[in-house]
Design an enzyme around this catalytic site. Structure first.
Site, PDB file in Angstrom:
ATOM      1  N   THR A 191       0.825  -1.205   0.000  1.00  0.00           N
ATOM      2  CA  THR A 191       0.000   0.000   0.000  1.00  0.00           C
ATOM      3  C   THR A 191       0.852   1.245   0.000  1.00  0.00           C
ATOM      4  OG1 THR A 191      -1.680  -1.136   1.309  1.00  0.00           O
ATOM      5  CG2 THR A 191      -1.764   1.261   1.313  1.00  0.00           C
ATOM      6  N   ARG A 219     -11.106 -10.511  -2.612  1.00  0.00           N
ATOM      7  CA  ARG A 219     -10.623 -10.060  -1.305  1.00  0.00           C
ATOM      8  C   ARG A 219     -10.398  -8.558  -1.312  1.00  0.00           C
ATOM      9  NH1 ARG A 219      -5.800  -7.167   0.675  1.00  0.00           N
ATOM     10  NH2 ARG A 219      -5.546  -7.763   2.869  1.00  0.00           N
ATOM     11  N   ASP A 222      -7.890  -3.380   4.087  1.00  0.00           N
ATOM     12  CA  ASP A 222      -8.240  -2.139   4.773  1.00  0.00           C
ATOM     13  C   ASP A 222      -8.126  -0.903   3.908  1.00  0.00           C
ATOM     14  OD1 ASP A 222      -5.336  -2.558   4.850  1.00  0.00           O
ATOM     15  OD2 ASP A 222      -5.289  -0.729   6.030  1.00  0.00           O
ATOM     16  N   THR A 242      -0.546   0.374   6.297  1.00  0.00           N
ATOM     17  CA  THR A 242      -0.046  -0.547   5.284  1.00  0.00           C
ATOM     18  C   THR A 242       0.170  -1.901   5.947  1.00  0.00           C
ATOM     19  OG1 THR A 242       1.685  -0.915   3.615  1.00  0.00           O
ATOM     20  CG2 THR A 242       2.382   0.058   5.693  1.00  0.00           C
TER      21      THR A 242
END
Length: 331
Positions: A191, A219, A222, A242
Site C-alpha cells: 500500500t 478479497r 483495509d 499498510t
C-alpha cells in the site's frame, strides 16, 4: 526538535513578560501557532507517505509548495506510484489474485470529511482518481467491482491491461505450489498511504493498493475502507496504514489513531498504541507486518510498525527524508 523543545520550555517564563496584545500581533498562521500560553512550531505545508516512495512525496510537494490544495497533492502523489510498473503493490503491474487478475482498491478523503473509494476494480490504471470521482460526482462513498469499472469508463477513464509480464511470470511460478505465505515487507508491502497539510492548514489523505499478492478473488483489505486504511479529521489530524489489512480492519486502525490524537497523544504515541492494540489480539504471532503513519494539525508526524523494515517518507521545508520506523518486534 531542539528549537521546538526550547520554545515549549521557555513559554511559561515568557508568559509574564509578553502581553496578550503583543502575542496576538505576532501570530502568523503560516509559520507559528500560539495557543493558550504555549508556543508551538507549526509545520506546513508537509506531505508524508508509507514506505520510501520518494517520487510520491516529491510530486505532492510540487503541489504544496506552490500553494496547492492538499487533496490534489495526495491524489497526484498516489498517482505517481500507480503509474510505476516497477511498483508491484499498486496500479499497473500490481501482483494479481490467485486467478491471475489484477484488482485495485483505493480511497481518498478531504478536509471536510468527504470521501470516495473503489474496491476490487479491474482494468483501470488509477483507482485513486476514480475514488475522487466517486466522492465528487456521486451520492455514494464506495463502488465495487464491475460497477466501479463501469463508472470509471463513464467518467472517461481508459481500459488497460494491468498485468505486466513480470507480474504474470511471478504468478505462474507461484501457481506451482500455490502456497499463500506473503513475504513480510515485500508481498505485504502492499500500500501507499499518503497524507498532506497545505499552506492553509487543511489536511487530506489517500490510499491505494493492488492488495495482497495471490489473494482470493474478491478479497478487499483495509486500504479502501474509510476509518481502517485511512482517516482524516481536519481539526485533529490524519492516519493511514499498510500491511495485512485484515488486522487493521479489526481495530478500525486509522480512525483509532486519530481519536487517540484527539485525546492528546502525539502522532508517534498514537501509532504505537495502534500497533499495540493489534498485537494484543495476536499474542505470540510474528508472521505479519503492519505499519501506521500519522500527522497532526501542527504537522508533527509519527510512524510505528510490527516488524523491523518499515519506513515512511516526509517532505516539508525541513527537507525530504526517509524515516526508519521503530517496531514492536525488534528482530
Amino acid at each position: 526538535m531542539q528549537r521546538r523543545n526550547f520554545l515549549k520550555n521557555s513559554s511559561a517564563a515568557a508568559a509574564g513578560l509578553i502581553s496578550a496584545p503583543l502575542i496576538a500581533s505576532c501570530k502568523d498562521e503560516t509559520d507559528t501557532k500560539i495557543d493558550t500560553g504555549d508556543i508551538a512550531l507549526t509545520i506546513r505545508p508537509i506531505a508524508i507517505c508509507t514506505w520510501n516512495f520518494e517520487n510520491a512525496t516529491a510530486k505532492a510537494w510540487e503541489v504544496l509548495k506552490d500553494g496547492g490544495d492538499s487533496l490534489d497533492a495526495v491524489q497526484q502523489g498516489a498517482m505517481v506510484e500507480e503509474a510505476d510498473v516497477n511498483n508491484q503493490t499498486v496500479g499497473i503491474g500490481g501482483r494479481p489474485d490467485r486467478d491471475g487478475n489484477v484488482t485495485l482498491d483505493a480511497c481518498i478523503m478531504d478536509k471536510n470529511g468527504n470521501c470516495g473509494a473503489v474496491l476490487a476494480m479491474q482494468n483501470i490504471a488509477s483507482p485513486v482518481s476514480v475514488a475522487r470521482k466517486v466522492m465528487e460526482e456521486t451520492p455514494h462513498v464506495m463502488l465495487a467491482g464491475k460497477g466501479a469499472e463501469k463508472f470509471a469508463y463513464e467518467q472517461g477513464f481508459e481500459k488497460l491491461n494491468l498485468l505486466t509480464e513480470q507480474s504474470k511470470q511471478e504468478w505462474l511460478e507461484w501457481k506451482k505450489t500455490s502456497e499463500y505465505k506473503p513475504i513480510i515487507n515485500i508481498e505485504n508491502h502492499d500500500t501507499i498511504g499518503i497524507l498532506a497539510i497545505d499552506k492553509k492548514g487543511d489536511i487530506s489523505g489517500a490510499c491505494t493498493t493492488s492488495g495482497m499478492a495471490y489473494k482470493y478473488a474478491g478479497r478487499v483489505g483495509d486500504s479502501p475502507i474509510i476509518g481502517a486504511g485511512l482517516f482524516v479529521d481536519n481539526e485533529i489530524g490524519a492516519a493511514t496504514a499498510t500491511g495485512v489489512g485484515e488486522e487493521v480492519v479489526r481495530t478500525v486502525g486509522s480512525f483509532l489513531i486519530v481519536e487517540l490524537m484527539r485525546q492528546g497523544k502525539s502522532p508517534q504515541e498514537a501509532c504505537e498504541e495502534g500497533v499495540k492494540r493489534i498485537m494484543s489480539k495476536n499474542k505470540g504471532r510474528t508472521d505479519f507486518q503492519i505499519g501506521f503513519i500519522a500527522i497532526n494539525k501542527k504537522g508533527e508526524t509519527g510512524g510505528y510498525c510490527i516488524q523491523p523494515g518499515f519506513t515512511y517518507r516526509t517532505y516539508s521545508e525541513e527537507g525530504h527524508m526517509n524515516n526508519p520506523s521503530e517496531s514492536f518486534l525488534k528482530s
